[in-house]
Write an enzyme that holds these catalytic residues in place. Structure first.
Site, mmCIF file in Angstrom:
data_model
loop_
_atom_site.group_PDB
_atom_site.id
_atom_site.type_symbol
_atom_site.label_atom_id
_atom_site.label_comp_id
_atom_site.label_asym_id
_atom_site.label_seq_id
_atom_site.Cartn_x
_atom_site.Cartn_y
_atom_site.Cartn_z
ATOM 1 N N LYS A 53 1.560 -1.298 -0.179
ATOM 2 C CA LYS A 53 0.348 -0.125 -0.427
ATOM 3 C C LYS A 53 0.848 1.242 -0.066
ATOM 4 O O LYS A 53 0.806 2.207 -1.209
ATOM 5 C CB LYS A 53 -0.744 -0.279 0.661
ATOM 6 N N GLN A 97 -5.006 -2.021 10.046
ATOM 7 C CA GLN A 97 -3.579 -2.709 8.901
ATOM 8 C C GLN A 97 -5.474 -3.436 10.606
ATOM 9 O O GLN A 97 -4.740 -3.476 11.424
ATOM 10 C CB GLN A 97 -3.066 -2.480 8.948
ATOM 11 N N ASP A 120 -11.106 3.010 4.517
ATOM 12 C CA ASP A 120 -11.738 1.627 4.440
ATOM 13 C C ASP A 120 -13.027 1.737 4.434
ATOM 14 O O ASP A 120 -13.911 0.790 3.848
ATOM 15 C CB ASP A 120 -10.309 1.038 5.435
#
Ligand code: NDP
Length: 299
Positions: A53, A97, A120
């Site tokens: 990422k 994460q 997200d």
């Protein structure tokens, strides 16, 4: 019949090119989108994702901020970092994460992220907006799946869609997006009676389970479009010794003979997820700075 392959890797590469061009336009106005990724602990798969990422964020011309915290980090310390990132004007997107170590409450942590920076799309406010048809930050994996479906099929209206899996990060938002496209949506899960028949009714079959090759070609309606979200690492055939390999939730070898189109694993949904994360970061930055919404990028 042999299905068409939906090449997520190529699709994601093109999307990243379009994102980089928009980032360059913003940079010319003195605005550089920034993505902060927070990793708690040393989970090896998470480390690979975070590295990937960060690399792709920089390649698109955005700023990347990595925060690696030890596994024993306290909830208070993590919430303190999120509060600082929420207030940091250089940070437009924040990603924590998952999975988090067991002593940390993932819901509490995710809901501490400012909703406008929740790239997200897991914050309860974004989930609620998606469910009620309001402008939301859409979770990256289902967004990538939808883009590939639209690209391949065009109008999805009236199609019968079956989503296998009902997690908050894939199955549920995928179902919401398909409903928004006027599909007739069935969400299947571990208690679904006669999963095989349910799957066989699907014009669009999305598998997001986490069980290697559990959906055989015999469960696929001839000509259906199959999106395989699953990422499972399995031992090699035979003795089981040697290098492991990645497979999806669909048995590709048999499904490819029946489906009209199918995503491979790897190289299908996975690359689209990160590209959509970058698109969401750009969107968050544009909204925070009151610039035109780059919604066309993911339309
Ligand atoms: P979860 O474990 O959170 O959810 C799995 C879902 O599958 C649950 O709803 C569960 O049902 C359902 N399920 C489990 N067993 C069965 C069964 N035998 N029959 C029918 N349904 C079943 O997983 P995620 O949604 O987080 O991830 C799913 C897969 O997608 C994983 O392989 C993951 O690695 C992958 N993934 C890939 C991404 C990508 O970028 N390509 C991104 C995110 C995930 P129930 O609710 O009843 O328990």
């Amino acid at each position: 019949m042999t299905a068409a392959l939906l090449d997520g890797k190529a699709f994601a590469g093109k999307l990243r090119g379009r994102i980089a061009a928009r980032v360059a336009e913003m940079a010319a106005q003195g605005i550089v989108p920034g993505l902060a990724v927070v990793l708690v602990g040393e989970d090896p798969a998470s480390q690979v994702y975070v590295r990937s990422k960060a690399r792709q964020t920089v390649e698109c011309g955005m700023r990347s901020f990595e925060h690696r915290l030890p596994a024993e980090t306290s909830e208070a310390a993590l919430l303190g970092l999120i509060a600082r990132l929420n207030a940091d004007p250089q940070v437009h997107g924040i990603l924590v994460q998952l999975p988090l170590p067991a002593h940390l409450d993932a819901d509490l942590v995710i809901n501490a992220i400012a909703p406008e920076k929740d790239v997200d799309g897991f914050h309860i406010s974004n989930a609620g907006k998606l469910a009620t048809g309001q402008r939301a930050m859409v979770p990256c994996t289902p967004l990538g799946c939808l883009m590939m479906l639209r690209d391949h099929l065009g109008d999805l209206s009236g199609k019968s869609a079956v989503v296998v899996g009902r997690s908050n990060i894939v199955g549920k938002p995928m179902a919401q997006l398909l409903l928004r496209e006027s599909c007739t949506v069935t969400v299947a899960h571990s208690r679904t009676a006669d999963l095989a028949d349910t799957c066989r009714r699907a014009d669009i079959l999305v598998a997001a389970v986490g069980r290697p090759q559990m959906i055989p070609g015999a469960w696929v309606k001839p000509g259906a479009t199959v999106i395989d979200v699953g990422i499972n690492r399995i031992p090699p055939p035979g003795t089981g010794e040697g290098k492991t390999r990645l497979v999806g939730d669909v048995d590709f070898a048999s499904a490819v003979e029946v489906a009209g189109a199918i995503t491979p694993v790897p190289g299908g949904v996975g690359p689209m997820t990160i590209a959509c994360l970058l698109a969401n970061t750009l969107t968050a930055c544009a909204r925070i700075h009151d610039l035109p919404d780059p919604a066309d990028l993911t339309a």
